[in-house]
Write an enzyme that holds these catalytic residues in place. Structure first.
Site, PDB file in Angstrom:
ATOM      1  N   SER A  36       5.962  -8.951  -5.439  1.00 18.09           N
ATOM      2  CA  SER A  36       5.715  -9.205  -4.021  1.00 18.09           C
ATOM      3  C   SER A  36       6.949  -9.811  -3.388  1.00 18.09           C
ATOM      4  CB  SER A  36       4.532 -10.156  -3.863  1.00 18.09           C
ATOM      5  OG  SER A  36       4.822 -11.368  -4.521  1.00 18.09           O
ATOM      6  N   HIS A  95       3.226  -2.176  -4.053  1.00 14.28           N
ATOM      7  CA  HIS A  95       2.788  -3.568  -3.918  1.00 14.28           C
ATOM      8  C   HIS A  95       1.364  -3.658  -3.364  1.00 14.28           C
ATOM      9  CE1 HIS A  95       2.999  -7.576  -1.622  1.00 14.28           C
ATOM     10  NE2 HIS A  95       2.622  -7.792  -2.863  1.00 14.28           N
ATOM     11  N   GLU A 129       1.879  -1.590   0.038  1.00 19.04           N
ATOM     12  CA  GLU A 129       3.254  -1.360   0.502  1.00 19.04           C
ATOM     13  C   GLU A 129       3.990  -0.514  -0.546  1.00 19.04           C
ATOM     14  OE1 GLU A 129       4.389  -5.282   3.160  1.00 19.04           O
ATOM     15  OE2 GLU A 129       4.364  -5.520   0.999  1.00 19.04           O
ATOM     16  N   ASN A 188       4.032 -10.109   3.820  1.00 21.74           N
ATOM     17  CA  ASN A 188       4.263 -11.525   3.490  1.00 21.74           C
ATOM     18  C   ASN A 188       5.356 -12.134   4.360  1.00 21.74           C
ATOM     19  OD1 ASN A 188       2.280 -11.661   1.595  1.00 21.74           O
ATOM     20  ND2 ASN A 188       3.622 -11.142  -0.124  1.00 21.74           N
TER      21      ASN A 188
END
Ligand code: COA
Length: 676
Positions: free
Chosen positions: A417, A438, A450, A488
């Site tokens: 991540s 991801h 992702e 994120n």
């Protein structure tokens, strides 16, 4: 007569088989030309004295009817046109209902929205029994309610309680489930569908009636009582200011019921017409097409994995493996520690039970998931996904081994991540083979994945990875390998800003309430507690290697005290032994929108930085990522759409004021506001 979208075959028993096969369209949807042709067909058959019955079926390979054509929702020029289209549909379905012979909707695959309403106007409904067949009225998901008679016919067919359960949630049922509640008259295996349809047309079994208790509900007093409870229940999940359509359906039921059909149909058309023009509907339609755009990305490659090898049986790795097995792929799950593999298998079994229900399907999925302590599966797998600790050195060792064993055309992916792909792939002979896939936690719930492109990642491998993500029914979002990728990167500054507010003395409850009122599924402080404060801190520290991140001392202190959030029963909030959050004091008296403005602006600032840096191709995909990756208020259409609608310059000016008011530092800077 020949038709563009319909085909009629009359058999030797004078049963008309009406096949719907919309011209130049991948699935059957209902629009004006289709409905006009259908009206002509009804006219033609209704006046033919020889016809004994009719069966309506799909002429497509997949699915019955996917509902009204959603494209048209944004195109009505005014309210009158919207209502007119709805009334036209109602008239056509009334004509179908009034045919002088029995009619059957033969449903195989999806039967949704307007398609379900067409089926409801038939005398009988026969459905293929499996869970591939989905029946329902999902209009609430698009910010409207059924408008072609569905809100009237469904309660009259299965009773108001069951009908509202379906219409207010938009959930769909399998053929078997539909038969159980009377939505379908029978659910049969696919090879028996035609035979069953014919049986109903020729034998005309008595039509199903709702129970006396349910029919009693359709009087004024009972309707008021039921409406009260329905409103209360819906309010727990949805804010009427954000999602007016379920509340409108309840109002309609309360005020006019479904006994006086014409009154009920008129009201349904009027209120549904109005909802078309709500921001909520327009934004949810936008979300539907964003989702389609992500689905369409997968069409560039026909890659199909038969064997996936997952390395690392921790929560993420174990859950990825379980999800792939659930979706029908053989999976080998590697971990040096058999204890982790055993735990992952236990969780997988629970997942299979909850999703598959039938024992033979559960067993088959379980058999597809093979523990592989020695990692023997690497050499046969089509996709290899690493999901081990976020440690560069360990990951590099893993990939050096994987590359030496993998098939030459296998996808080699990391679920990291945070670590840039171009740092991991330096140990590989062919660094272009490494791609990021991801997932988000929990894997079974979060639709977004992702798909990360490093500087060297090969374009074909990226494309195959995107197709693989669709193969397992997730939504692929291509992003550039940069710290935090997209989701994120945007989420973390927002969470840190929320913690900054706590530091400034704003009550946590007020912060969470503000963002829930804005439309987030969960407030940021609760979200941080749920994700785990240690995880938040480590992501923030990682981002801090690349950007100037000001990590609030409160966050560090909580982690140092081992107050890590929900998992330790204490984080910012305290939790009781059942994990229920204990309310904290809240004496905040200023408008909650001030808090929301500041936090959303922080998120927007980072979103614009991602666009400027090319982390994501465009604002639409960014919106899709934040909606499907974090639950960003879908009725607002995504952060960039929100900025566009609210006016970027105004938001930017507000943000500047907040910036001056708080001494908080920021991760990225937006040079100036740009209108988009
Ligand atoms: N209106 C317009 N287009 C629709 C549509 C609808 N109701 N339902 C599906 N489509 C289109 C999609 O846009 C897509 O078009 P594209 O190939 O040009 O991108 C195509 O049909 C295939 O749909 P897709 O979603 O990729 O297929 P799927 O097999 O994954 O899912 C459905 C099929 C029907 C389950 C899904 O498309 C769906 O849920 N549709 C909406 C149903 C709905 O809400 N109906 C009520 C309308 S009021």
């Amino acid at each position: 007569m020949t038709y563009q979208n319909w085909r009629i075959e009359t058999d030797n028993e004078n049963i008309a088989w009406i096949f719907f096969d919309k011209a130049n369209a991948p699935v059957n949807t209902l629009d004006r030309p289709v409905m006009e042709e259908f009206a002509n067909i009804l006219q033609e058959l209704g006046t033919n004295k020889n016809i004994k019955g009719a069966v309506i079926a799909s002429g497509k390979k997949t699915g019955f009817i996917a509902g009204a054509d959603i494209e048209q929702f944004g195109k009505f020029k005014d309210l009158n046109e919207g209502i007119m289209v709805l009334k036209l549909g109602q008239e056509v379905f009334n004509r179908l209902e009034a045919l002088p012979f029995p009619t059957v909707a033969m449903i195989d695959g999806f039967c949704l929205g307007g398609g379900m309403e067409l089926a409801l106007a038939c005398t009988y409904r026969i459905a293929e029994e499996s869970s591939k067949t989905r029946l329902g009225l999902p209009e609430v998901m698009l910010g409207i309610h059924p408008g072609w008679g569905g809100t009237v016919r469904l309660p009259n067919l299965i009773g108001a309680t069951a009908a509202f359960d379906l219409m207010l949630t938009g959930r769909t049922l399998s053929g078997k489930q539909a038969a159980k509640i009377g939505l379908a008259d029978a659910a049969v295996r696919k090879p028996l569908l035609m035979q069953a349809a014919k049986f109903y047309v020729t034998q005309k079994p008595a039509k199903r009636k709702i129970s006396t208790l349910q029919s009693l509900l359709n009087n004024k007093v009972s309707r008021q009582i039921l409406a009260y409870f329905l409103r209360k229940k819906v309010r727990e999940k949805a804010n009427p200011a954000h999602y007016p359509s379920p509340f409108q359906m309840i109002d309609n039921w309360e005020h006019v019921g479904t006994s006086d059909l014409q009154v009920a149909y008129d009201r349904e058309a009027k209120t549904c017409g109005r909802l078309f023009f709500s921001d909520t509907c327009q934004n949810l339609v936008r979300v539907f097409f964003l989702q389609n755009r992500m689905k369409a990305l997968a069409k560039e490659s026909n890659f199909k994995a038969e064997h996936v090898h997952v390395i690392g049986a921790g929560t993420m790795g174990g859950d990825i493996a379980a999800w792939c097995a659930l979706r029908g792929i053989k999976v080998t799950l590697e971990d040096l520690d058999p204890k982790f593999v055993a735990q992952a298998l236990k969780r997988a079994y629970k997942l299979f039970q909850s999703k598959l229900k039938e024992p033979h399907l559960i067993q088959a999925a379980y058999d597809r998931l093979v523990p592989d302590v020695k990692g023997l599966g690497v050499k046969n797998a089509d996709v290899i996904i690493e999901a081990i600790v976020e440690n560069l050195d360990i990951k590099q060792k893993t990939f050096a081994r994987v590359e030496s064993l993998a098939k030459p055309d296998a996808i080699i992916a990391t679920n990291t991540s945070s670590i840039p792909l171009d740092e991991i792939n330096t140990v590989m002979k062919n660094p272009e083979r490494l791609v990021g896939i991801h997932f988000f936690n929990p894997v079974a719930k979060m639709m977004l994945v992702e798909v990360v492109k490093g500087n060297k990642t090969d374009a074909t491998i990226l494309q195959k990875s995107i197709s693989f993500v669709r193969q397992i029914d997730r939504l692929p979002l291509p992003v550039k390998s940069s710290p935090g990728f997209l989701v994120n990167r945007i989420l973390m500054p927002y969470l840190l800003e929320a913690v900054d507010l706590v530091k400034e003395g704003v009550p946590m409850q007020a912060i969470d309430d503000a963002m829930k009122e804005f439309g987030m599924p969960m407030g940021p402080i609760t979200l941080a507690d749920t994700v785990g404060l240690d995880v938040c801190l480590s992501v923030a520290e990682h981002l801090g290697k690349y950007f100037p991140v000001n990590i609030p001392s409160e966050l560090k202190a909580k982690v140092a005290e081992k107050k890590l959030g929900k998992k330790t029963n204490a984080g910012f909030y305290k939790y009781d032994k059942n994990g229920k959050q204990i309310k904290s004091p809240n004496n905040y008296s200023k408008p909650l929108s001030q808090i929301a403005d500041r936090l959303v602006l922080r998120m927007l600032q980072e979103a614009f930085a991602c666009l400027e840096e090319g982390v994501i191709e465009d604002g639409d995909l960014l919106d899709a990522g934040m909606i499907f990756g974090t639950g960003f208020a879908p009725f607002r259409g995504g952060p960039i759409n929100y900025a566009r609608v609210s006016g970027v310059a105004g938001l930017y000016a507000k943000w500047k004021v907040h910036q001056q008011a708080s001494a908080s530092q920021t991760i990225s800077s937006v040079s100036e506001a740009k209108e988009i």
